[in-house]
Design a protein around this motif. Structure first.
Motif, PDB file in Angstrom:
ATOM      1  N   GLU A  17       0.809  -1.226   0.113  1.00 27.32           N
ATOM      2  CA  GLU A  17       0.130  -0.096   0.003  1.00 27.32           C
ATOM      3  C   GLU A  17       0.844   1.273  -0.194  1.00 27.32           C
ATOM      4  OE1 GLU A  17      -3.362   0.633   2.405  1.00 27.32           O
ATOM      5  OE2 GLU A  17      -3.916  -1.783   2.412  1.00 27.32           O
ATOM      6  N   HIS A  18       1.957   1.232   0.685  1.00 29.05           N
ATOM      7  CA  HIS A  18       2.634   2.408   1.056  1.00 29.05           C
ATOM      8  C   HIS A  18       3.393   2.983  -0.331  1.00 29.05           C
ATOM      9  CE1 HIS A  18       5.638  -0.418   2.247  1.00 29.05           C
ATOM     10  NE2 HIS A  18       6.559   0.707   1.759  1.00 29.05           N
ATOM     11  N   ALA A  19       3.532   1.864  -1.226  1.00 27.84           N
ATOM     12  CA  ALA A  19       4.203   2.393  -2.604  1.00 27.84           C
ATOM     13  C   ALA A  19       3.351   2.102  -3.715  1.00 27.84           C
ATOM     14  CB  ALA A  19       5.201   1.239  -2.833  1.00 27.84           C
ATOM     15  N   GLY A  20       1.982   1.857  -3.466  1.00 26.98           N
ATOM     16  CA  GLY A  20       0.826   1.990  -4.639  1.00 26.98           C
ATOM     17  C   GLY A  20       0.894   1.026  -5.429  1.00 26.98           C
ATOM     18  N   ALA A  21       1.470  -0.153  -4.767  1.00 27.29           N
ATOM     19  CA  ALA A  21       1.626  -1.444  -5.984  1.00 27.29           C
ATOM     20  C   ALA A  21       0.835  -2.507  -5.622  1.00 27.29           C
ATOM     21  CB  ALA A  21       3.002  -1.865  -5.627  1.00 27.29           C
ATOM     22  N   THR A  22       0.249  -3.250  -6.353  1.00 28.80           N
ATOM     23  CA  THR A  22      -0.375  -4.491  -6.227  1.00 28.80           C
ATOM     24  C   THR A  22      -0.262  -5.437  -7.639  1.00 28.80           C
ATOM     25  OG1 THR A  22      -2.646  -3.070  -5.298  1.00 28.80           O
ATOM     26  CG2 THR A  22      -2.894  -5.478  -6.426  1.00 28.80           C
ATOM     27  N   VAL A  23       0.114  -6.789  -7.079  1.00 28.27           N
ATOM     28  CA  VAL A  23       0.331  -7.746  -8.199  1.00 28.27           C
ATOM     29  C   VAL A  23      -0.557  -8.740  -7.828  1.00 28.27           C
ATOM     30  CG1 VAL A  23       2.025  -9.290  -8.919  1.00 28.27           C
ATOM     31  CG2 VAL A  23       2.628  -7.086  -8.427  1.00 28.27           C
ATOM     32  N   ALA A  24      -1.134  -9.312  -9.088  1.00 22.90           N
ATOM     33  CA  ALA A  24      -2.073 -10.551  -9.156  1.00 22.90           C
ATOM     34  C   ALA A  24      -1.428 -11.682  -9.757  1.00 22.90           C
ATOM     35  CB  ALA A  24      -3.549 -10.166  -9.529  1.00 22.90           C
ATOM     36  N   VAL A  25      -1.502 -12.815  -9.054  1.00 26.80           N
ATOM     37  CA  VAL A  25      -0.812 -13.730 -10.126  1.00 26.80           C
ATOM     38  C   VAL A  25      -1.569 -15.068 -10.281  1.00 26.80           C
ATOM     39  CG1 VAL A  25       1.176 -15.502  -9.942  1.00 26.80           C
ATOM     40  CG2 VAL A  25       1.389 -13.182  -8.738  1.00 26.80           C
ATOM     41  N   VAL A  26      -1.656 -15.772 -11.377  1.00 30.75           N
ATOM     42  CA  VAL A  26      -2.093 -17.075 -11.366  1.00 30.75           C
ATOM     43  C   VAL A  26      -1.038 -18.081 -12.025  1.00 30.75           C
ATOM     44  CG1 VAL A  26      -4.089 -18.497 -12.712  1.00 30.75           C
ATOM     45  CG2 VAL A  26      -4.433 -16.009 -12.163  1.00 30.75           C
ATOM     46  N   ALA A  27      -0.558 -18.748 -11.145  1.00 30.49           N
ATOM     47  CA  ALA A  27       0.527 -19.683 -11.500  1.00 30.49           C
ATOM     48  C   ALA A  27       0.430 -21.082 -10.715  1.00 30.49           C
ATOM     49  CB  ALA A  27       1.690 -19.077 -10.925  1.00 30.49           C
ATOM     50  N   GLU A  64       0.476 -18.519 -15.566  1.00 33.05           N
ATOM     51  CA  GLU A  64      -0.421 -18.312 -16.563  1.00 33.05           C
ATOM     52  C   GLU A  64      -0.812 -16.935 -16.840  1.00 33.05           C
ATOM     53  OE1 GLU A  64      -4.309 -20.470 -16.301  1.00 33.05           O
ATOM     54  OE2 GLU A  64      -3.259 -22.294 -15.042  1.00 33.05           O
ATOM     55  N   ALA A  65      -1.021 -15.957 -15.693  1.00 35.34           N
ATOM     56  CA  ALA A  65      -1.201 -14.706 -15.950  1.00 35.34           C
ATOM     57  C   ALA A  65      -0.458 -13.793 -14.676  1.00 35.34           C
ATOM     58  CB  ALA A  65      -2.375 -14.331 -16.036  1.00 35.34           C
ATOM     59  N   ILE A  66       0.152 -12.702 -14.939  1.00 35.95           N
ATOM     60  CA  ILE A  66       0.724 -11.986 -13.771  1.00 35.95           C
ATOM     61  C   ILE A  66       0.266 -10.375 -14.300  1.00 35.95           C
ATOM     62  CG2 ILE A  66       2.796 -11.560 -14.608  1.00 35.95           C
ATOM     63  CD1 ILE A  66       4.140 -11.507 -11.762  1.00 35.95           C
ATOM     64  N   SER A  67      -0.751  -9.700 -13.271  1.00 34.30           N
ATOM     65  CA  SER A  67      -1.022  -8.289 -13.492  1.00 34.30           C
ATOM     66  C   SER A  67      -0.303  -7.448 -12.445  1.00 34.30           C
ATOM     67  CB  SER A  67      -2.531  -8.289 -13.361  1.00 34.30           C
ATOM     68  OG  SER A  67      -3.031  -7.003 -13.675  1.00 34.30           O
ATOM     69  N   ILE A  68       0.185  -6.453 -12.959  1.00 35.23           N
ATOM     70  CA  ILE A  68       1.037  -5.444 -12.026  1.00 35.23           C
ATOM     71  C   ILE A  68       0.313  -4.169 -12.213  1.00 35.23           C
ATOM     72  CG2 ILE A  68       3.052  -4.197 -11.688  1.00 35.23           C
ATOM     73  CD1 ILE A  68       4.698  -6.518 -13.367  1.00 35.23           C
ATOM     74  N   GLU A  69      -0.004  -3.864 -11.188  1.00 38.58           N
ATOM     75  CA  GLU A  69      -0.892  -2.215 -10.878  1.00 38.58           C
ATOM     76  C   GLU A  69      -0.005  -1.340 -10.245  1.00 38.58           C
ATOM     77  OE1 GLU A  69      -5.245  -1.571 -10.518  1.00 38.58           O
ATOM     78  OE2 GLU A  69      -4.436  -1.450  -8.721  1.00 38.58           O
ATOM     79  N   THR A 109      -3.916   5.152 -12.045  1.00 37.71           N
ATOM     80  CA  THR A 109      -3.100   3.787 -11.765  1.00 37.71           C
ATOM     81  C   THR A 109      -2.764   3.270 -13.168  1.00 37.71           C
ATOM     82  OG1 THR A 109      -4.936   2.308 -11.910  1.00 37.71           O
ATOM     83  CG2 THR A 109      -4.013   2.765  -9.848  1.00 37.71           C
ATOM     84  N   VAL A 110      -1.989   2.380 -13.549  1.00 33.12           N
ATOM     85  CA  VAL A 110      -1.409   2.074 -14.747  1.00 33.12           C
ATOM     86  C   VAL A 110      -1.197   0.398 -14.533  1.00 33.12           C
ATOM     87  CG1 VAL A 110       1.136   2.223 -14.504  1.00 33.12           C
ATOM     88  CG2 VAL A 110       0.276   1.996 -16.673  1.00 33.12           C
ATOM     89  N   THR A 111      -1.675  -0.449 -15.437  1.00 31.42           N
ATOM     90  CA  THR A 111      -1.633  -1.878 -15.178  1.00 31.42           C
ATOM     91  C   THR A 111      -1.072  -2.655 -16.469  1.00 31.42           C
ATOM     92  OG1 THR A 111      -3.793  -1.596 -14.052  1.00 31.42           O
ATOM     93  CG2 THR A 111      -2.938  -3.862 -14.529  1.00 31.42           C
ATOM     94  N   ALA A 112       0.062  -3.345 -16.345  1.00 27.73           N
ATOM     95  CA  ALA A 112       0.350  -4.441 -17.323  1.00 27.73           C
ATOM     96  C   ALA A 112       0.115  -5.826 -16.884  1.00 27.73           C
ATOM     97  CB  ALA A 112       1.807  -4.399 -17.151  1.00 27.73           C
ATOM     98  N   THR A 113      -0.618  -6.846 -17.909  1.00 29.05           N
ATOM     99  CA  THR A 113      -0.737  -7.829 -17.668  1.00 29.05           C
ATOM    100  C   THR A 113      -0.033  -8.789 -18.676  1.00 29.05           C
ATOM    101  OG1 THR A 113      -3.183  -7.476 -16.877  1.00 29.05           O
ATOM    102  CG2 THR A 113      -2.824  -9.661 -17.620  1.00 29.05           C
TER     103      THR A 113
END
Length: 138
Positions: A17-27, A64-69, A109-113
């Motif tokens: 949170e303090h860096a404003g980053a979220t990562v979601a992973v499907v692996a 399978e997927a990784i999303s970086i926001e 926010t900016v997101t790369a998947t």
């Protein structure tokens, strides 16, 4: 954070949170060591936020997927820059490389998947004035 096309029960999510980053992973395997940390690296000249390290990203198996926001600061955009010229950039040996990204102007926010490991483990939101044909596709 949802990844389109994936059931939310199969998505592992990590937030710094303090860096404003979220990562979601499907692996197939997400190691206990996987996490996010504020990076000790300096941001690139066109950085719009502080860099974040993806800890243990190389240990992910069967991605399978990784999303970086990432949250970014629009006031850091150069004068005359389009607010949509923002991307997630990853640090590689030859410098910071922008990834194909989607900008949410309302939440800044900016997101790369991606459908594979990112090409590096340090990411940042940055101003991207490159032609879309030069951006690696996800």
């Amino acid at each position: 954070m949802a990844i389109p096309g994936y059931d939310s029960s199969s998505v592992a999510e990590y937030t710094l949170e303090h860096a404003g980053a979220t990562v979601a992973v499907v692996a197939g395997v997400v190691p206990d060591a996987f996490d996010l940390e504020k990076s000790g690296r300096d941001p690139p000249v066109d950085g719009l936020a502080a860099p974040v390290d993806l800890v243990g990203v190389d240990e992910l198996k069967a991605v399978e997927a990784i999303s970086i926001e990432l949250v970014y600061d629009p006031s850091r955009l150069p004068p005359g820059a389009s607010p949509t010229d923002v991307s997630v950039a990853v640090e590689m040996a030859e410098g910071w490389t922008p990834l194909e990204s989607t900008v949410d102007l309302e939440s800044t926010t900016v997101t790369a998947t991606l459908n594979e490991h990112p090409p590096g483990s340090t990411v940042v939101a940055g101003y991207d004035d490159s032609d879309d044909s030069d951006v690696p596709s996800a």
